[in-house]
Design an enzyme around this catalytic site. Structure first.
Site, PDB file in Angstrom:
ATOM      1  N   HIS A 186      12.488  10.672  -7.784  1.00  0.00           N
ATOM      2  CA  HIS A 186      12.735  11.831  -6.921  1.00  0.00           C
ATOM      3  C   HIS A 186      12.872  13.107  -7.737  1.00  0.00           C
ATOM      4  CE1 HIS A 186      14.255   9.596  -3.108  1.00  0.00           C
ATOM      5  NE2 HIS A 186      13.018  10.017  -2.967  1.00  0.00           N
ATOM      6  N   ARG A 288       4.167  13.715   5.010  1.00  0.00           N
ATOM      7  CA  ARG A 288       5.169  12.658   5.156  1.00  0.00           C
ATOM      8  C   ARG A 288       6.013  12.989   6.391  1.00  0.00           C
ATOM      9  NH1 ARG A 288       5.575  14.362  -0.293  1.00  0.00           N
ATOM     10  NH2 ARG A 288       4.784  12.847  -1.809  1.00  0.00           N
ATOM     11  N   ARG A 325       0.614  10.886   7.511  1.00  0.00           N
ATOM     12  CA  ARG A 325       1.011   9.483   7.328  1.00  0.00           C
ATOM     13  C   ARG A 325       2.073   9.153   8.371  1.00  0.00           C
ATOM     14  NH1 ARG A 325       3.920   7.934   1.853  1.00  0.00           N
ATOM     15  NH2 ARG A 325       5.690   8.935   2.879  1.00  0.00           N
ATOM     16  N   GLU A 415      -2.005   1.098  -1.233  1.00  0.00           N
ATOM     17  CA  GLU A 415      -0.793   1.025  -2.056  1.00  0.00           C
ATOM     18  C   GLU A 415      -0.538  -0.404  -2.532  1.00  0.00           C
ATOM     19  OE1 GLU A 415       2.274   3.963   0.006  1.00  0.00           O
ATOM     20  OE2 GLU A 415       1.167   2.751   1.457  1.00  0.00           O
ATOM     21  N   ASN A 438       1.635   6.002  -6.606  1.00  0.00           N
ATOM     22  CA  ASN A 438       3.017   5.672  -6.990  1.00  0.00           C
ATOM     23  C   ASN A 438       3.319   4.211  -6.659  1.00  0.00           C
ATOM     24  OD1 ASN A 438       2.863   8.431  -7.211  1.00  0.00           O
ATOM     25  ND2 ASN A 438       4.380   8.869  -5.655  1.00  0.00           N
ATOM     26  N   ASP A 439       3.148   3.843  -5.382  1.00  0.00           N
ATOM     27  CA  ASP A 439       3.422   2.463  -4.979  1.00  0.00           C
ATOM     28  C   ASP A 439       2.359   1.512  -5.507  1.00  0.00           C
ATOM     29  OD1 ASP A 439       5.884   2.129  -3.644  1.00  0.00           O
ATOM     30  OD2 ASP A 439       5.129   3.147  -1.877  1.00  0.00           O
ATOM     31  N   ARG A 449       9.578   1.822  -9.572  1.00  0.00           N
ATOM     32  CA  ARG A 449       9.244   3.191  -9.958  1.00  0.00           C
ATOM     33  C   ARG A 449      10.460   4.031 -10.302  1.00  0.00           C
ATOM     34  NH1 ARG A 449       7.095   5.508  -4.166  1.00  0.00           N
ATOM     35  NH2 ARG A 449       7.555   7.513  -5.079  1.00  0.00           N
ATOM     36  N   CYS A 486      -3.500  10.665  -2.958  1.00  0.00           N
ATOM     37  CA  CYS A 486      -2.370  11.504  -2.547  1.00  0.00           C
ATOM     38  C   CYS A 486      -1.111  11.176  -3.338  1.00  0.00           C
ATOM     39  CB  CYS A 486      -2.101  11.357  -1.047  1.00  0.00           C
ATOM     40  SG  CYS A 486      -1.551   9.704  -0.561  1.00  0.00           S
TER      41      CYS A 486
END
Length: 556
Positions: A186, A288, A325, A415, A438-439, A449, A486
């Site tokens: 974050h 998001r 999303r 993902e 990321n995922d 992560r 993304c």
């Protein structure tokens, strides 16, 4: 003496200044017993402290807006977790003070999560920060946080909680360095949103003496300790050169030979729109929608409330592309009315699309709201599902979109490695793919992560991850469909060139990264990007992949 340290660069730019350390964490409260007649009073103190901390986090979120608001609202929910509060009250009943009960309850929760792979909270720094804030309030001591200083400085911390990162003053905090964290934490994401140079995962950073002069390069991850005047001048010149290049690069994203690569923005809600527009985003590549659902963890937002919020974003990009999303709940974003609280490993359980398919009314309301929000607007609306595993998932989502009367393109996020490996199959049901790197990295390498110890496996330069990106892009090209990125990988200018070379058709990132990526792409031809991508995939490690791509693009 000048020395060089290396961590993981997560936010572009160069910062030169004196070191200031994060405020000391709250000390462990003494373990003393209270008489039984004091239990009710101590329980009241604990409840008031929890409510005050939650309110403070919500207020900070409202001030920060955007992605930061969603992060801090999630933290406020963590503070008010009913199971945690029940454990605190139980401990007080058997003789603990309020502050000791909070400390021990959070310690037990943390240990439980660590035993399950730390997936439920996902954000260890967030959890520790909530505990420290509650205990500090109960002890009547200052909250842990950024140091007071009249002069600009470089902030050093073990890790930075979102509550601190979200409200950093970029006129005072020139940059920051943390010992823990990763490129998709974050704090890293918020640093990019703020445009503050940042380096994470640098063990021993906390040992740098207060007042030491350092130069932080958020692009390379290098920290120069006690840099000489020549080094400072070189870094300043490079920073000025980058700034000039950013100012010169305008218009749609494209390579130097005219190959178009739309550059889109990742946003967390309407508050992020102005920065995206100012940075020249050609649309939104990842909207998001979780921010709407975090206001009330026990109830879904009404259709009317959703329509209003979605339309604000859609109206900002007339004739632009906006990719939404649908709700991605579960794992580190639990919602009381949706996600089970007793899953042993929530990141591998019911999350994302799986959650929505278990609650079709929530999905139907969101899709209907999106359809109404887009009515009469010239925007190109695209809607995608998170955590798609296979063709059956993609079909279930596409069917739900059609049943809701949604006039939009339907897509799937890649993902999970299975979706990349079987991308052509998935594309029989949807019209586009969007890679959430990321995922995808987290699941490809079994590397949480948020855990700094495995940050090398979260590096988007890992050749195995690039292979999965290539598979997805090749499948989309074969089907005559699009495949964007993304995830945070798109915000790395050099990696953006490699992704373009792999066949990715659009790139979406935080608004602050758009100028850097636009300027870098404009320097190279598509053929150069393709050669750099091939060189990166031929490497055996993330570092080798980056160096190989850099060598190709620099003509070495």
């Amino acid at each position: 003496m000048e020395t060089t340290l290396r961590g993981v660069g997560v936010s572009h730019g160069v910062a030169i200044g004196e070191v200031r350390h994060m405020g000391t964490a709250v000390l462990e409260p003494p373990a003393k017993q209270i008489p039984a007649e004091d239990a009710e009073r101590e329980q009241g103190r604990a409840r008031k402290a929890v409510e005050a901390v939650a309110a403070d986090l919500m207020a900070r979120g409202n001030l920060a807006g955007g992605e930061a608001q969603a992060v801090l609202e999630a933290q406020a929910m963590m503070a008010q977790d009913p199971e945690l509060l029940a454990d605190v009250e139980r401990r007080i009943t058997v003789g603990s003070t309020a502050e000791r009960a909070v400390y021990d309850a959070f310690a037990a929760y943390r240990a439980l999560l660590a035993g399950a792979g730390e997936y439920l909270a996902g954000r260890v720094a967030d959890l520790d920060d909530v505990r420290n804030r509650i205990v500090a309030r109960l002890l009547g001591v200052p909250m842990p946080g950024v140091p007071d200083s009249d002069e600009p400085y470089v902030l050093i911390a073990r890790d930075l909680a979102p509550a601190d990162t979200a409200l950093l003053d970029p006129t005072l905090v020139l940059g920051f360095v943390t010992e823990e964290g990763g490129p998709t934490s974050h704090s890293a994401i918020l640093a990019r949103a703020l445009g503050v140079p940042a380096v994470v995962a640098l063990p021993g950073a906390g040992e740098l003496p207060e007042g030491t002069v350092v130069a932080v390069d958020g692009s390379t991850g290098e920290i120069f300790v006690n840099p000489g005047e020549e080094k400072k001048a070189r870094l300043a010149a490079e920073a000025a050169e980058r700034k000039a290049a950013l100012a010169a690069a305008t218009g749609p994203g494209a390579t130097s030979d005219g190959h178009k690569v739309p550059l889109l923005a990742n946003i967390g809600g309407p508050a992020d729109v102005p920065a995206a527009v100012e940075a020249g985003a050609e649309g939104v590549g990842l909207f998001r929608t979780e921010f709407l659902f975090l206001d009330d963890s026990e109830n879904a937002p009404s259709e009317e409330k959703q329509v209003t919020a979605y339309r604000q974003v859609l109206e900002a990009f007339p004739e632009g592309r906006v990719v939404v999303r649908v709700l991605d709940a579960g794992a580190d974003k639990p919602l009381d009315f949706l996600t089970p609280g007793d899953e042993p490993n929530p990141a591998l359980g019911v999350r994302g699309l799986r959650t929505l398919l278990d609650h079709p009314d929530v999905l139907r309301t969101q899709l209907t709201a999106l359809a109404k929000a887009a009515e009469g607007l010239p925007v190109y609306l695209e809607v995608m599902a998170p955590m798609v595993a296979d063709r059956a998932d993609a079909k279930a989502f596409a069917d739900a979109c059609r049943e809701a009367g949604l006039r939009a393109k339907f897509g799937a996020m890649v993902e999970i490695p299975s979706a990349a490996l079987r991308a052509r199959s998935v594309l029989q049901e949807v019209e586009f793919l969007s890679l959430g790197t990321n995922d995808l990295a987290q699941y490809t390498f079994a590397a949480d992560r948020q855990v700094g110890a495995v940050s090398r496996l979260q590096d988007p330069w890992q050749p195995a991850l690039l292979d999965l990106v290539a598979l997805s892009a090749e499948a989309a090209k074969a089907e005559g469909k699009s495949c964007g990125v993304c995830g945070e990988a798109a915000s790395d200018p050099l990696l953006a060139c490699v992704l373009t070379g792999l066949g990715v058709t659009s790139l979406s990132m935080g608004a602050a990264s758009l100028p850097y990526v636009r300027a870098t792409l404009a320097k190279f031809t598509l053929a150069q990007c393709e050669r750099a991508a091939a060189a990166a995939r031929a490497a055996d490690s993330a570092e080798e992949a980056r160096n190989a791509a850099q060598a190709v693009l620099s003509g070495e």
